[in-house]
Design an enzyme around this catalytic site. Structure first.
Site, PDB file in Angstrom:
ATOM      1  N   SER A 146     -22.827  -5.535  -6.443  1.00 39.00           N
ATOM      2  CA  SER A 146     -23.903  -6.504  -6.257  1.00 39.00           C
ATOM      3  C   SER A 146     -24.560  -6.740  -7.600  1.00 39.00           C
ATOM      4  O   SER A 146     -24.388  -5.950  -8.543  1.00 39.00           O
ATOM      5  CB  SER A 146     -24.924  -5.947  -5.264  1.00 39.00           C
ATOM      6  OG  SER A 146     -26.146  -6.663  -5.294  1.00 39.00           O
ATOM      7  N   TYR A 159     -30.209   1.218  -1.441  1.00 38.57           N
ATOM      8  CA  TYR A 159     -29.220   0.158  -1.601  1.00 38.57           C
ATOM      9  C   TYR A 159     -28.787   0.040  -3.057  1.00 38.57           C
ATOM     10  O   TYR A 159     -27.581  -0.035  -3.363  1.00 38.57           O
ATOM     11  CB  TYR A 159     -29.790  -1.167  -1.117  1.00 38.57           C
ATOM     12  CG  TYR A 159     -28.872  -2.354  -1.314  1.00 38.57           C
ATOM     13  CD1 TYR A 159     -27.830  -2.587  -0.421  1.00 38.57           C
ATOM     14  CD2 TYR A 159     -29.044  -3.229  -2.385  1.00 38.57           C
ATOM     15  CE1 TYR A 159     -26.984  -3.675  -0.593  1.00 38.57           C
ATOM     16  CE2 TYR A 159     -28.202  -4.311  -2.561  1.00 38.57           C
ATOM     17  CZ  TYR A 159     -27.174  -4.538  -1.668  1.00 38.57           C
ATOM     18  OH  TYR A 159     -26.326  -5.607  -1.850  1.00 38.57           O
TER      19      TYR A 159
END
Length: 289
Positions: A146, A159
């Protein structure tokens, strides 16, 4: 070589294919002429997507699998190679989010995000890669990191940790397949920027016993949903990723300028040994990237 020339006719296995960028990758893979194995824990989501792809003339198989379970992932790999064929593209995409201060994060939520976002990638690699190596034909492994894999963000620490971990895992794996001489295997890291998905809505927060903790977690969720409002369409993102992969790039960026700016900033902070700084979140504007 174009993405169609590279991938058409092959089998793609995509975890987390039921929604978001996973579904976008599946739709674009199908449009390129790939047979797509749609993997998700949500049976209804992948069954519906399979029907959609087949109605459009594609070939797809839906499979329910919990990527946290190494035996289930191994069984999936065995079944795909037995019933569908050798895998040209493996996309370890399944992932979840978590909001809230790290010290308020329930242990169960921490374990869940690590099990899915990191262990799920490892299980996918361990189950499929030996078969891809043995096949001896060109094959690709994409692991989903990401923009968060090259950034630090408060109230999303679990995360962010997982996406840094997936990026490091993928960089090391790239070196390892080269070291072992498996030149037909192409390992690449996918770093999406803001892409439309339901990951923020389905993200877990913190226990409701502390109102201040809940408020902090939900404020971050609201901020991410605000960014989502201007996010990139998943199929458009998938097209960019496939084109970069076919061109032989390692870091596959859905919004190259936007994600590259985060990579440059990360490099600057590390090179200057500057402590992380709080800053206002930059809103993603698709018209500028």
């Amino acid at each position: 070589m174009s993405a169609r020339d590279t991938f058409a006719g092959g089998v793609a296995v995509i975890t987390g294919a039921g929604a978001g960028i996973g579904a976008g990758l599946a739709r674009h893979a199908s449009s390129l002429g790939m047979t797509v194995v749609l993997v998700d824990i949500d049976a209804g989501a992948v069954a519906g997507l399979r029907a959609e792809l087949e109605a459009a003339g594609g070939v797809a198989v839906d499979a329910v699998c919990d990527v946290r379970d190494p035996d289930a992932v191994q069984e999936l790999a065995d079944r795909v190679y037995r019933d569908v064929g050798p895998v040209r593209l493996l996309v370890n995409n399944a992932g979840v989010e978590q909001f809230g201060y790290l010290w308020d994060t329930p242990v169960a939520n921490w374990n869940r995000i690590m099990d899915i976002n990191v262990d799920g990638v490892f299980h996918g690699v361990r189950a499929f890669l030996p078969k891809m190596i043995d096949a001896g034909t060109p094959a690709w492994v994409w692991n989903m990191s990401s923009i968060g894999g090259v950034a630090v963000v408060p109230l999303q620490a679990p995360y962010i940790v997982t996406k840094h971990a997936v990026l490091a895992l993928t960089e090391c794996l790239h070196l390892e397949v080269r070291h072992a001489g498996h030149d037909h295997i192409h390992v690449q890291a996918v770093l999406p920027g803001a892409v439309v998905s339901n990951i923020f809505e389905s993200a877990r927060g913190v226990d409701d016993s502390d109102s201040e903790a809940v408020t902090a977690a939900e404020s971050q969720r609201a901020a991410m949903l605000d960014i989502k409002a201007a996010a990139m369409d998943p199929v458009a993102a998938a097209e960019v990723v496939f084109d970069q992969a076919a061109a032989g790039e390692f870091y596959l960026l859905t919004q190259p300028e936007y994600v590259s700016s985060a990579m440059t900033e990360r490099a600057r902070v590390l090179s200057t040994r500057q402590a992380p700084q709080l800053r206002t979140e930059r809103r993603f504007d698709p018209a500028k990237h």
